[in-house]
Design a protein around this motif. Structure first.
Motif, PDB file in Angstrom:
ATOM      1  N   LEU A 138     -71.428  67.214 -17.542  1.00  0.00           N
ATOM      2  CA  LEU A 138     -72.087  66.561 -18.672  1.00  0.00           C
ATOM      3  C   LEU A 138     -71.422  65.229 -19.010  1.00  0.00           C
ATOM      4  CD1 LEU A 138     -74.219  66.672 -20.911  1.00  0.00           C
ATOM      5  CD2 LEU A 138     -72.572  67.940 -22.315  1.00  0.00           C
ATOM      6  N   SER A 139     -70.096  65.180 -18.895  1.00  0.00           N
ATOM      7  CA  SER A 139     -69.368  63.948 -19.199  1.00  0.00           C
ATOM      8  C   SER A 139     -69.794  62.815 -18.275  1.00  0.00           C
ATOM      9  CB  SER A 139     -67.861  64.175 -19.078  1.00  0.00           C
ATOM     10  OG  SER A 139     -67.514  64.589 -17.761  1.00  0.00           O
ATOM     11  N   ARG A 140     -70.022  63.124 -17.001  1.00  0.00           N
ATOM     12  CA  ARG A 140     -70.477  62.114 -16.040  1.00  0.00           C
ATOM     13  C   ARG A 140     -71.869  61.606 -16.421  1.00  0.00           C
ATOM     14  NH1 ARG A 140     -65.721  61.625 -14.395  1.00  0.00           N
ATOM     15  NH2 ARG A 140     -64.961  62.564 -12.458  1.00  0.00           N
ATOM     16  N   LEU A 141     -72.744  62.525 -16.803  1.00  0.00           N
ATOM     17  CA  LEU A 141     -74.104  62.153 -17.185  1.00  0.00           C
ATOM     18  C   LEU A 141     -74.095  61.247 -18.413  1.00  0.00           C
ATOM     19  CD1 LEU A 141     -77.142  62.641 -16.582  1.00  0.00           C
ATOM     20  CD2 LEU A 141     -77.044  64.521 -18.232  1.00  0.00           C
ATOM     21  N   VAL A 142     -73.255  61.575 -19.393  1.00  0.00           N
ATOM     22  CA  VAL A 142     -73.172  60.786 -20.625  1.00  0.00           C
ATOM     23  C   VAL A 142     -72.629  59.384 -20.339  1.00  0.00           C
ATOM     24  CG1 VAL A 142     -72.019  60.590 -22.859  1.00  0.00           C
ATOM     25  CG2 VAL A 142     -72.979  62.780 -22.143  1.00  0.00           C
ATOM     26  N   ILE A 143     -71.554  59.302 -19.550  1.00  0.00           N
ATOM     27  CA  ILE A 143     -70.973  57.994 -19.236  1.00  0.00           C
ATOM     28  C   ILE A 143     -71.966  57.132 -18.474  1.00  0.00           C
ATOM     29  CG2 ILE A 143     -69.175  56.811 -17.920  1.00  0.00           C
ATOM     30  CD1 ILE A 143     -67.345  59.194 -18.519  1.00  0.00           C
ATOM     31  N   TYR A 144     -72.659  57.738 -17.515  1.00  0.00           N
ATOM     32  CA  TYR A 144     -73.663  57.013 -16.741  1.00  0.00           C
ATOM     33  C   TYR A 144     -74.772  56.499 -17.659  1.00  0.00           C
ATOM     34  CZ  TYR A 144     -77.170  56.007 -13.151  1.00  0.00           C
ATOM     35  OH  TYR A 144     -78.102  55.388 -12.361  1.00  0.00           O
ATOM     36  N   GLY A 145     -75.253  57.352 -18.551  1.00  0.00           N
ATOM     37  CA  GLY A 145     -76.325  56.959 -19.456  1.00  0.00           C
ATOM     38  C   GLY A 145     -75.906  55.875 -20.438  1.00  0.00           C
TER      39      GLY A 145
ATOM     40  N   ILE B  48     -70.313  52.139 -10.698  1.00  0.00           N
ATOM     41  CA  ILE B  48     -69.075  52.840 -10.357  1.00  0.00           C
ATOM     42  C   ILE B  48     -69.196  54.318 -10.704  1.00  0.00           C
ATOM     43  CG2 ILE B  48     -66.610  53.029 -10.832  1.00  0.00           C
ATOM     44  CD1 ILE B  48     -67.434  50.558  -9.208  1.00  0.00           C
ATOM     45  N   CYS B  49     -69.768  54.610 -11.864  1.00  0.00           N
ATOM     46  CA  CYS B  49     -69.985  56.001 -12.266  1.00  0.00           C
ATOM     47  C   CYS B  49     -70.912  56.694 -11.273  1.00  0.00           C
ATOM     48  CB  CYS B  49     -70.565  56.050 -13.674  1.00  0.00           C
ATOM     49  SG  CYS B  49     -70.783  57.727 -14.322  1.00  0.00           S
ATOM     50  N   ASN B  50     -71.945  55.980 -10.826  1.00  0.00           N
ATOM     51  CA  ASN B  50     -72.883  56.531  -9.850  1.00  0.00           C
ATOM     52  C   ASN B  50     -72.170  56.874  -8.544  1.00  0.00           C
ATOM     53  OD1 ASN B  50     -75.050  57.067  -8.115  1.00  0.00           O
ATOM     54  ND2 ASN B  50     -76.376  55.609  -9.147  1.00  0.00           N
TER      55      ASN B  50
ATOM     56  N   SER C  90     -80.463  61.014 -17.540  1.00  0.00           N
ATOM     57  CA  SER C  90     -79.571  60.026 -18.154  1.00  0.00           C
ATOM     58  C   SER C  90     -80.304  59.210 -19.207  1.00  0.00           C
ATOM     59  CB  SER C  90     -78.983  59.099 -17.090  1.00  0.00           C
ATOM     60  OG  SER C  90     -79.994  58.316 -16.466  1.00  0.00           O
ATOM     61  N   ALA C  91     -81.641  59.176 -19.118  1.00  0.00           N
ATOM     62  CA  ALA C  91     -82.444  58.442 -20.104  1.00  0.00           C
ATOM     63  C   ALA C  91     -82.383  59.092 -21.481  1.00  0.00           C
ATOM     64  CB  ALA C  91     -83.894  58.344 -19.632  1.00  0.00           C
ATOM     65  N   LEU C  92     -82.012  60.379 -21.530  1.00  0.00           N
ATOM     66  CA  LEU C  92     -81.869  61.048 -22.828  1.00  0.00           C
ATOM     67  C   LEU C  92     -80.663  60.515 -23.612  1.00  0.00           C
ATOM     68  CD1 LEU C  92     -82.541  64.804 -21.962  1.00  0.00           C
ATOM     69  CD2 LEU C  92     -83.943  63.362 -23.441  1.00  0.00           C
ATOM     70  N   VAL C  93     -79.647  60.083 -22.867  1.00  0.00           N
ATOM     71  CA  VAL C  93     -78.365  59.697 -23.486  1.00  0.00           C
ATOM     72  C   VAL C  93     -78.483  58.506 -24.434  1.00  0.00           C
ATOM     73  CG1 VAL C  93     -76.004  58.921 -23.010  1.00  0.00           C
ATOM     74  CG2 VAL C  93     -77.070  60.678 -21.557  1.00  0.00           C
ATOM     75  N   PRO C  94     -79.172  57.406 -24.063  1.00  0.00           N
ATOM     76  CA  PRO C  94     -79.145  56.212 -24.915  1.00  0.00           C
ATOM     77  C   PRO C  94     -80.109  56.233 -26.096  1.00  0.00           C
ATOM     78  CG  PRO C  94     -80.444  55.755 -22.975  1.00  0.00           C
ATOM     79  CD  PRO C  94     -79.895  57.142 -22.798  1.00  0.00           C
ATOM     80  N   ILE C  95     -80.989  57.206 -26.179  1.00  0.00           N
ATOM     81  CA  ILE C  95     -82.031  57.169 -27.210  1.00  0.00           C
ATOM     82  C   ILE C  95     -81.434  57.143 -28.614  1.00  0.00           C
ATOM     83  CG2 ILE C  95     -83.997  58.390 -28.224  1.00  0.00           C
ATOM     84  CD1 ILE C  95     -84.594  59.487 -25.405  1.00  0.00           C
ATOM     85  N   ILE C  96     -80.554  58.087 -28.930  1.00  0.00           N
ATOM     86  CA  ILE C  96     -79.953  58.141 -30.273  1.00  0.00           C
ATOM     87  C   ILE C  96     -79.061  56.929 -30.541  1.00  0.00           C
ATOM     88  CG2 ILE C  96     -78.359  59.422 -31.755  1.00  0.00           C
ATOM     89  CD1 ILE C  96     -79.527  61.999 -30.646  1.00  0.00           C
ATOM     90  N   PRO C  97     -78.182  56.521 -29.584  1.00  0.00           N
ATOM     91  CA  PRO C  97     -77.408  55.295 -29.833  1.00  0.00           C
ATOM     92  C   PRO C  97     -78.283  54.075 -30.102  1.00  0.00           C
ATOM     93  CG  PRO C  97     -76.439  56.507 -28.023  1.00  0.00           C
ATOM     94  CD  PRO C  97     -77.730  57.203 -28.357  1.00  0.00           C
ATOM     95  N   PHE C  98     -79.387  53.946 -29.361  1.00  0.00           N
ATOM     96  CA  PHE C  98     -80.300  52.822 -29.581  1.00  0.00           C
ATOM     97  C   PHE C  98     -80.888  52.873 -30.995  1.00  0.00           C
ATOM     98  CE2 PHE C  98     -80.989  51.672 -24.967  1.00  0.00           C
ATOM     99  CZ  PHE C  98     -80.759  50.319 -25.125  1.00  0.00           C
ATOM    100  N   ILE C  99     -81.318  54.056 -31.409  1.00  0.00           N
ATOM    101  CA  ILE C  99     -81.931  54.192 -32.740  1.00  0.00           C
ATOM    102  C   ILE C  99     -80.910  53.888 -33.836  1.00  0.00           C
ATOM    103  CG2 ILE C  99     -82.928  55.838 -34.376  1.00  0.00           C
ATOM    104  CD1 ILE C  99     -84.300  57.198 -31.997  1.00  0.00           C
ATOM    105  N   LEU C 100     -79.705  54.431 -33.705  1.00  0.00           N
ATOM    106  CA  LEU C 100     -78.666  54.202 -34.718  1.00  0.00           C
ATOM    107  C   LEU C 100     -78.277  52.730 -34.792  1.00  0.00           C
ATOM    108  CD1 LEU C 100     -76.333  57.298 -34.125  1.00  0.00           C
ATOM    109  CD2 LEU C 100     -77.989  56.941 -35.981  1.00  0.00           C
TER     110      LEU C 100
END
Length: 303
Positions: free
Chosen positions: A58-65, A162-164, A183-193
């Motif tokens: 999960l950590s890899r997916l989050v960093i990549y996203g 590099i993460c990839n 990975s597209a799920l990861v940035p949605i909340i940061p973008f909104i905030l």
């Protein structure tokens, strides 16, 4: 490569080049950070209900996203909104190649070739010329902050690369489209905030209430045509051929970006900016093909 596959590679280059014009249209009707949220919302949904989650940490997916999705496009969309011409952005964003090489040496301990060092130096000269290219006060002036944000977008893209590479080394059978969708799920909340904080709820509500069909089309293009169609076709080509046969077509993206920006947006480039872009592209070609060019020239001299 077969003719059909060459045409597909050219189609992807055009799709990704026109993508910069679409971004320009999108940030005109929607605040840039909120546009990023909408783009990845449509990329992730409903895809994640049909595509299995990649079997990676999960950590890899989050960093990549956060790098290749959030960081790259938060900076790029904001740069275009701040006045970065779409065509020039398509070239400057390719700084990701140079950042990837440097980070690969620092993090992955990959060796730097002399041709890559020379290519990076040539590209830095080009960026310097490009930054000074609008000093005449013309309509093609590039705000320094917009240029810096575009470079930051390239750096974020490189971090994602590099993460990839780390993900693919740890999990060679990781599905590319699965990684894109989840990975597209990861940035949605940061973008909104970030949008609520920097752009404000009023701007978001106003943009939604006054949204046009052109803006909706831009969001659909960014989410589906640029992301799913583009990456699916590109992954298919990489599965059929060696990387050195496919990746050179990516160098056509900036040319498609500049041409479409001129045709669709009426953007113009000063001679000094054109020279800067030339240096950047020369640096990019040296970085990617330098060793191969030297080998080719050596063989010809031997003959």
């Amino acid at each position: 490569m077969k003719i059909n596959d060459i045409l597909i590679a050219l189609l992807v280059a055009v799709i990704w080049g026109v993508n910069f014009v679409v971004i320009k249209v999108g940030v005109t009707g929607i605040p840039p950070l909120f546009l990023g949220a909408l783009r990845f919302l449509f990329v992730a949904l409903p895809a994640v209900f049909f595509i299995p989650r990649p079997k990676i940490a999960l950590s890899r997916l989050v960093i990549y996203g956060l790098t290749i999705c959030f960081g790259q496009f938060a900076f790029l969309f904001s740069a275009v909104k701040a006045g970065m011409p779409a065509g020039i952005a398509s070239v400057v964003l390719q700084s990701q190649v140079f950042f990837t090489i440097v980070l690969g040496g620092l993090i992955l301990k990959e060796s730097l070739k002399m041709s890559q060092v020379i290519g990076i130096i040539v590209a830095v000269v080009g960026l310097t010329v490009l930054a000074k290219g609008g000093d005449s006060g013309s309509l093609t002036d590039i705000p320094l902050m917009a240029l810096m944000m575009t470079l930051a977008g390239g750096f974020s893209w490189a971090c994602g690369n590099i993460c990839n590479r780390i993900i693919m080394k740890e999990t060679p059978d990781c599905n590319g489209m699965s990684l894109v969708a989840w990975s597209a799920l990861v940035p949605i909340i940061p973008f909104i905030l970030m949008s609520l904080w920097m752009e404000g709820a009023d701007a978001i509500v106003s943009s939604i209430s006054h949204i046009s069909l052109l803006t909706v089309g831009a969001i659909m293009y960014l989410a589906y045509l640029s992301t799913f169609v583009g990456y699916t076709l590109w992954s298919r080509l990489l599965g059929r051929y060696e990387t050195w046969r496919v990746t050179p077509f990516a160098l056509l993206v900036p040319f498609a970006g500049i041409a479409s920006s001129a045709l669709l947006l009426g953007e113009t480039i000063t001679m000094m900016q054109f020279a800067g872009l030339g240096f950047i592209m020369a640096g990019l070609i040296l970085t990617v093909f330098g060793k191969r060019l030297v080998t080719l020239l050596t063989r010809r001299k031997a003959v």
